[in-house]
Design an enzyme around this catalytic site. Sequence first.
Site, PDB file in Angstrom:
ATOM      1  N   PRO A  88       0.817  -1.226   0.000  1.00 54.58           N
ATOM      2  CA  PRO A  88       0.000   0.000   0.000  1.00 54.58           C
ATOM      3  C   PRO A  88       0.845   1.269   0.000  1.00 54.58           C
ATOM      4  CG  PRO A  88      -0.229  -1.227   2.072  1.00 54.58           C
ATOM      5  CD  PRO A  88       0.586  -2.065   1.175  1.00 54.58           C
ATOM      6  N   GLU A 116       3.010  -8.593   8.828  1.00 54.77           N
ATOM      7  CA  GLU A 116       2.978  -7.143   9.101  1.00 54.77           C
ATOM      8  C   GLU A 116       3.833  -6.349   8.122  1.00 54.77           C
ATOM      9  OE1 GLU A 116       0.800  -6.005  11.460  1.00 54.77           O
ATOM     10  OE2 GLU A 116       0.341  -8.131  11.344  1.00 54.77           O
TER      11      GLU A 116
HETATM   12  N1  ADE Z   1      -0.906  -5.174  -0.040  1.00 54.23           N
HETATM   13  C1  ADE Z   1      -1.770  -4.829   0.929  1.00 54.23           C
HETATM   14  N2  ADE Z   1      -2.528  -3.790   0.577  1.00 54.23           N
HETATM   15  C2  ADE Z   1      -2.128  -3.442  -0.675  1.00 54.23           C
HETATM   16  C3  ADE Z   1      -2.516  -2.434  -1.598  1.00 54.23           C
HETATM   17  N3  ADE Z   1      -3.474  -1.551  -1.304  1.00 54.23           N
HETATM   18  N4  ADE Z   1      -1.908  -2.373  -2.793  1.00 54.23           N
HETATM   19  C4  ADE Z   1      -0.921  -3.253  -3.083  1.00 54.23           C
HETATM   20  N5  ADE Z   1      -0.503  -4.216  -2.269  1.00 54.23           N
HETATM   21  C5  ADE Z   1      -1.103  -4.325  -1.075  1.00 54.23           C
END
Ligand code: ADE
Length: 248
Positions: A88, A116
Site C-alpha cells: 500500500p 505485518e
Molecule cells: N498489499 C496490501 N494492501 C495493498 C494495496 N493496497 N496495494 C498493493 N498491495 C497491497
Amino acid sequence: MDFTVLTLFPELIQSFFKHGMILRGIEKKLIDATCVNIRDFSTDRHNTVDDRPYGGGSGMVMKVEPLKAAILSAKKKAPESQVILMTPQGNRFSQKKAWELASKNTGLIFICGRYEGIDERIYTTLVDEELSIGDYVMTGGELASMVIIDSIARLIPGVLGSDESCRSDSFTDDRLEYAQYTRPEVFERQKVPDVLLSGNHEKIRLWRKKSSLERTFLKRPDLFKKTGLSKEEKKIVLQWCQELESLC
Ligand code: ADE
C-alpha cells in the site's frame, strides 16, 4: 509476456491463471504465467518464512533470505524482468501504468507480502518498483498482483478478442468510456439512440466522443485536471453551451 508471482498462497494465484482471458493468453502462448511458493526457498527444517520484528511489537515480518532466493530464482528464468513489490506504500497503479508495463514487455515478477511487512533490506537492491492498487490495506499482495496482471494482460496484442476494444477503455486518454447498447432496440420504453443504428461511422464516432465527454464531466470531472480539452472536445462543449442558451 512473462508474469511470475512470488507468494505464500500459491493456490490463490494458480486458480487465477486457470481461467478466462489469462488462460486464453497462456494457451495462445502470448503469456507465460508462473507461481512460485516463497516457502520453497526457506532453508530451515521448519520452513520458516517469517520472524518477530526487531524492537518488539505485534505481528511477524517476512524474512529477507527466502524472499531473496525466490527473486533470484525467478530472475534466472527471466533475467530482463522487472521486480515489483505489492504494497500500500507503493506508487498508485493506473491505466497509464498498465499501458506502460504492457508496452515495455520486459516480464514482471510480483512479490506478494504477507504478515505485518517485509524486512526493509529487501527494498534496497532487489525491488525495481513498489506498486499499490489504492489507499487501503489488504492482508497480502495477492489480490493486488492479480488486479495488475489482469489489467496488463488484456492490453497485450492478441489476448483479447478485439484489440480495438481496449483502445476505447475508460481512463485511456483520461476519459471514461462512452455508453454502450446491445439488443433489444427498445427496453422498457428506453430506445437505443438512432445514430447508433444509422451505419454512419463518422456520426457514430462523434456521438461516442460526446458520450465519453458527457460521462467524464458528470462522473469524474477530476480527470480534466490532468489534460485539458482537445480541439474536437471544445467544439462539442461549445455546441452544448449553444443548445443550453437556446433553451433559456
Ligand atoms: N498489499 C496490501 N494492501 C495493498 C494495496 N493496497 N496495494 C498493493 N498491495 C497491497
